[in-house]
Design a protein around this motif. Sequence first.
Motif, PDB file in Angstrom:
ATOM      1  N   LEU A 164      -3.886-115.788 -28.139  1.00  0.00           N
ATOM      2  CA  LEU A 164      -4.524-115.267 -27.230  1.00  0.00           C
ATOM      3  C   LEU A 164      -4.025-115.924 -25.812  1.00  0.00           C
ATOM      4  O   LEU A 164      -4.114-115.011 -24.702  1.00  0.00           O
ATOM      5  N   LYS A 165      -3.684-117.097 -26.061  1.00  0.00           N
ATOM      6  CA  LYS A 165      -3.009-117.861 -24.763  1.00  0.00           C
ATOM      7  C   LYS A 165      -1.838-117.306 -24.392  1.00  0.00           C
ATOM      8  O   LYS A 165      -1.554-117.301 -23.309  1.00  0.00           O
ATOM      9  N   GLU A 166      -0.984-116.834 -25.436  1.00  0.00           N
ATOM     10  CA  GLU A 166       0.308-116.381 -24.943  1.00  0.00           C
ATOM     11  C   GLU A 166       0.284-114.937 -24.331  1.00  0.00           C
ATOM     12  O   GLU A 166       1.120-114.272 -23.631  1.00  0.00           O
ATOM     13  N   ALA A 167      -1.028-114.046 -24.464  1.00  0.00           N
ATOM     14  CA  ALA A 167      -1.071-112.570 -24.092  1.00  0.00           C
ATOM     15  C   ALA A 167      -1.470-112.770 -22.717  1.00  0.00           C
ATOM     16  O   ALA A 167      -2.505-112.857 -22.143  1.00  0.00           O
ATOM     17  N   LEU A 168      -0.362-112.489 -21.646  1.00  0.00           N
ATOM     18  CA  LEU A 168      -0.710-112.597 -20.390  1.00  0.00           C
ATOM     19  C   LEU A 168      -0.936-111.462 -19.722  1.00  0.00           C
ATOM     20  O   LEU A 168      -0.346-110.369 -20.189  1.00  0.00           O
ATOM     21  N   CYS A 169      -1.296-111.311 -18.328  1.00  0.00           N
ATOM     22  CA  CYS A 169      -1.337-110.111 -17.693  1.00  0.00           C
ATOM     23  C   CYS A 169      -1.363-110.581 -16.174  1.00  0.00           C
ATOM     24  O   CYS A 169      -1.603-111.804 -15.837  1.00  0.00           O
ATOM     25  N   ALA A 170      -0.826-109.486 -15.259  1.00  0.00           N
ATOM     26  CA  ALA A 170      -0.996-109.906 -13.769  1.00  0.00           C
ATOM     27  C   ALA A 170      -2.424-109.790 -13.478  1.00  0.00           C
ATOM     28  O   ALA A 170      -3.137-108.685 -14.037  1.00  0.00           O
ATOM     29  N   VAL A 171      -2.890-110.558 -12.478  1.00  0.00           N
ATOM     30  CA  VAL A 171      -4.445-110.699 -12.045  1.00  0.00           C
ATOM     31  C   VAL A 171      -4.126-110.225 -10.734  1.00  0.00           C
ATOM     32  O   VAL A 171      -3.711-110.975  -9.826  1.00  0.00           O
ATOM     33  N   PRO A 172      -5.003-109.158 -10.319  1.00  0.00           N
ATOM     34  CA  PRO A 172      -4.985-108.625  -8.874  1.00  0.00           C
ATOM     35  C   PRO A 172      -5.792-109.402  -8.198  1.00  0.00           C
ATOM     36  O   PRO A 172      -6.835-110.349  -8.776  1.00  0.00           O
ATOM     37  N   ASP A 173      -5.708-109.468  -6.910  1.00  0.00           N
ATOM     38  CA  ASP A 173      -6.918-109.799  -5.907  1.00  0.00           C
ATOM     39  C   ASP A 173      -8.164-109.181  -6.081  1.00  0.00           C
ATOM     40  O   ASP A 173      -7.799-107.922  -5.966  1.00  0.00           O
ATOM     41  N   PHE A 174      -9.213-109.606  -6.364  1.00  0.00           N
ATOM     42  CA  PHE A 174     -10.501-109.117  -6.513  1.00  0.00           C
ATOM     43  C   PHE A 174     -11.307-109.067  -5.238  1.00  0.00           C
ATOM     44  O   PHE A 174     -11.059-110.146  -4.605  1.00  0.00           O
ATOM     45  N   ASN A 175     -11.776-108.007  -4.863  1.00  0.00           N
ATOM     46  CA  ASN A 175     -12.801-108.072  -3.691  1.00  0.00           C
ATOM     47  C   ASN A 175     -13.947-107.447  -4.253  1.00  0.00           C
ATOM     48  O   ASN A 175     -13.848-106.660  -5.310  1.00  0.00           O
ATOM     49  N   LEU A 176     -14.838-107.864  -3.538  1.00  0.00           N
ATOM     50  CA  LEU A 176     -16.353-107.367  -4.135  1.00  0.00           C
ATOM     51  C   LEU A 176     -16.591-105.754  -4.421  1.00  0.00           C
ATOM     52  O   LEU A 176     -17.048-105.279  -5.209  1.00  0.00           O
ATOM     53  N   GLU A 177     -16.006-105.087  -3.354  1.00  0.00           N
ATOM     54  CA  GLU A 177     -16.114-103.635  -3.314  1.00  0.00           C
ATOM     55  C   GLU A 177     -15.357-103.048  -4.495  1.00  0.00           C
ATOM     56  O   GLU A 177     -16.193-102.191  -5.268  1.00  0.00           O
ATOM     57  N   THR A 178     -14.232-103.496  -4.985  1.00  0.00           N
ATOM     58  CA  THR A 178     -13.588-102.884  -5.948  1.00  0.00           C
ATOM     59  C   THR A 178     -14.046-103.305  -7.293  1.00  0.00           C
ATOM     60  O   THR A 178     -14.379-102.693  -8.345  1.00  0.00           O
ATOM     61  N   VAL A 179     -14.525-104.714  -7.608  1.00  0.00           N
ATOM     62  CA  VAL A 179     -15.391-104.906  -8.727  1.00  0.00           C
ATOM     63  C   VAL A 179     -16.513-104.227  -8.794  1.00  0.00           C
ATOM     64  O   VAL A 179     -16.933-103.781 -10.048  1.00  0.00           O
ATOM     65  N   ASP A 180     -17.244-103.924  -7.653  1.00  0.00           N
ATOM     66  CA  ASP A 180     -18.627-103.416  -7.637  1.00  0.00           C
ATOM     67  C   ASP A 180     -18.196-101.638  -8.216  1.00  0.00           C
ATOM     68  O   ASP A 180     -19.119-101.257  -9.139  1.00  0.00           O
ATOM     69  N   ILE A 181     -17.297-101.382  -7.697  1.00  0.00           N
ATOM     70  CA  ILE A 181     -16.669 -99.725  -8.280  1.00  0.00           C
ATOM     71  C   ILE A 181     -16.378 -99.653  -9.585  1.00  0.00           C
ATOM     72  O   ILE A 181     -16.913 -98.813 -10.293  1.00  0.00           O
ATOM     73  N   ILE A 182     -15.479-100.593  -9.947  1.00  0.00           N
ATOM     74  CA  ILE A 182     -15.250-100.321 -11.410  1.00  0.00           C
ATOM     75  C   ILE A 182     -16.389-100.715 -12.394  1.00  0.00           C
ATOM     76  O   ILE A 182     -16.554-100.253 -13.406  1.00  0.00           O
ATOM     77  N   ALA A 183     -17.137-101.756 -12.018  1.00  0.00           N
ATOM     78  CA  ALA A 183     -18.448-102.123 -12.834  1.00  0.00           C
ATOM     79  C   ALA A 183     -19.355-100.879 -13.010  1.00  0.00           C
ATOM     80  O   ALA A 183     -19.747-100.726 -13.918  1.00  0.00           O
ATOM     81  N   GLU A 184     -19.535-100.293 -11.791  1.00  0.00           N
ATOM     82  CA  GLU A 184     -20.267 -98.914 -11.967  1.00  0.00           C
ATOM     83  C   GLU A 184     -19.724 -97.914 -12.907  1.00  0.00           C
ATOM     84  O   GLU A 184     -20.479 -97.306 -13.583  1.00  0.00           O
ATOM     85  N   LEU A 185     -18.306 -97.816 -12.790  1.00  0.00           N
ATOM     86  CA  LEU A 185     -17.659 -96.682 -13.554  1.00  0.00           C
ATOM     87  C   LEU A 185     -17.743 -97.085 -15.059  1.00  0.00           C
ATOM     88  O   LEU A 185     -18.050 -96.333 -15.999  1.00  0.00           O
ATOM     89  N   VAL A 186     -17.875 -98.355 -15.366  1.00  0.00           N
ATOM     90  CA  VAL A 186     -17.744 -98.751 -16.824  1.00  0.00           C
ATOM     91  C   VAL A 186     -19.291 -98.733 -17.201  1.00  0.00           C
ATOM     92  O   VAL A 186     -19.345 -98.294 -18.227  1.00  0.00           O
ATOM     93  N   ALA A 187     -20.493 -98.919 -16.457  1.00  0.00           N
ATOM     94  CA  ALA A 187     -21.773 -98.624 -16.567  1.00  0.00           C
ATOM     95  C   ALA A 187     -21.983 -97.322 -16.935  1.00  0.00           C
ATOM     96  O   ALA A 187     -22.705 -96.932 -18.122  1.00  0.00           O
ATOM     97  N   LYS A 188     -21.338 -96.295 -16.215  1.00  0.00           N
ATOM     98  CA  LYS A 188     -21.522 -94.979 -16.400  1.00  0.00           C
ATOM     99  C   LYS A 188     -20.753 -94.799 -17.879  1.00  0.00           C
ATOM    100  O   LYS A 188     -21.450 -93.801 -18.450  1.00  0.00           O
ATOM    101  N   GLN A 189     -19.695 -95.158 -18.171  1.00  0.00           N
ATOM    102  CA  GLN A 189     -18.989 -94.986 -19.545  1.00  0.00           C
ATOM    103  C   GLN A 189     -19.760 -95.294 -20.417  1.00  0.00           C
ATOM    104  O   GLN A 189     -20.087 -94.558 -21.439  1.00  0.00           O
ATOM    105  N   ILE A 190     -20.524 -96.463 -20.478  1.00  0.00           N
ATOM    106  CA  ILE A 190     -21.426 -96.890 -21.595  1.00  0.00           C
ATOM    107  C   ILE A 190     -22.390 -96.111 -21.751  1.00  0.00           C
ATOM    108  O   ILE A 190     -22.879 -95.636 -22.873  1.00  0.00           O
TER     109      ILE A 190
END
Length: 128
Positions: free
Chosen positions: A64-90
């Motif tokens: 798990l520790k070896e499984a890396l990924c690039a981490v984007p800069d998060f801004n609240l607007e992006t986080v909220d938009i994606i969270a809303e899309l995921v909630a709709k998917q659920i």
Amino acid sequence: MVGIINSGFMVWGKAALNQHLFKVTSKDYPKWFYYYWTKHHLAVFQQIAADKAVTMGHIKRSHLKEALCAVPDFNLETVDIIAELVAKQITARLESSSLSQLRDTLLPKLLSGEISVKAAESAIQEVA
């Protein structure tokens, strides 16, 4: 396909299970981010387990520790938009599952004449 509910997030999907269970979570990143990180690496984790020369292969915490990924800069607007899309998917997955269960329950009874269309409509309205 396995249905699971994990912290109210993953509702339906493929899962892998072996003798080690790891809860993937984060204080620093939103749920949807580490959910997609895990989903991205799942095939690799499954292959690691399959490649073990034992009855039941397993992944370790180090994998798990070896499984890396690039981490984007998060801004609240992006986080909220994606969270809303995921909630709709659920919500859509839960509704789809509910409708499939209703169909699988009522259709055979309708086709066999066990219940009438009117009775089926009543049953549907009770659920809705």
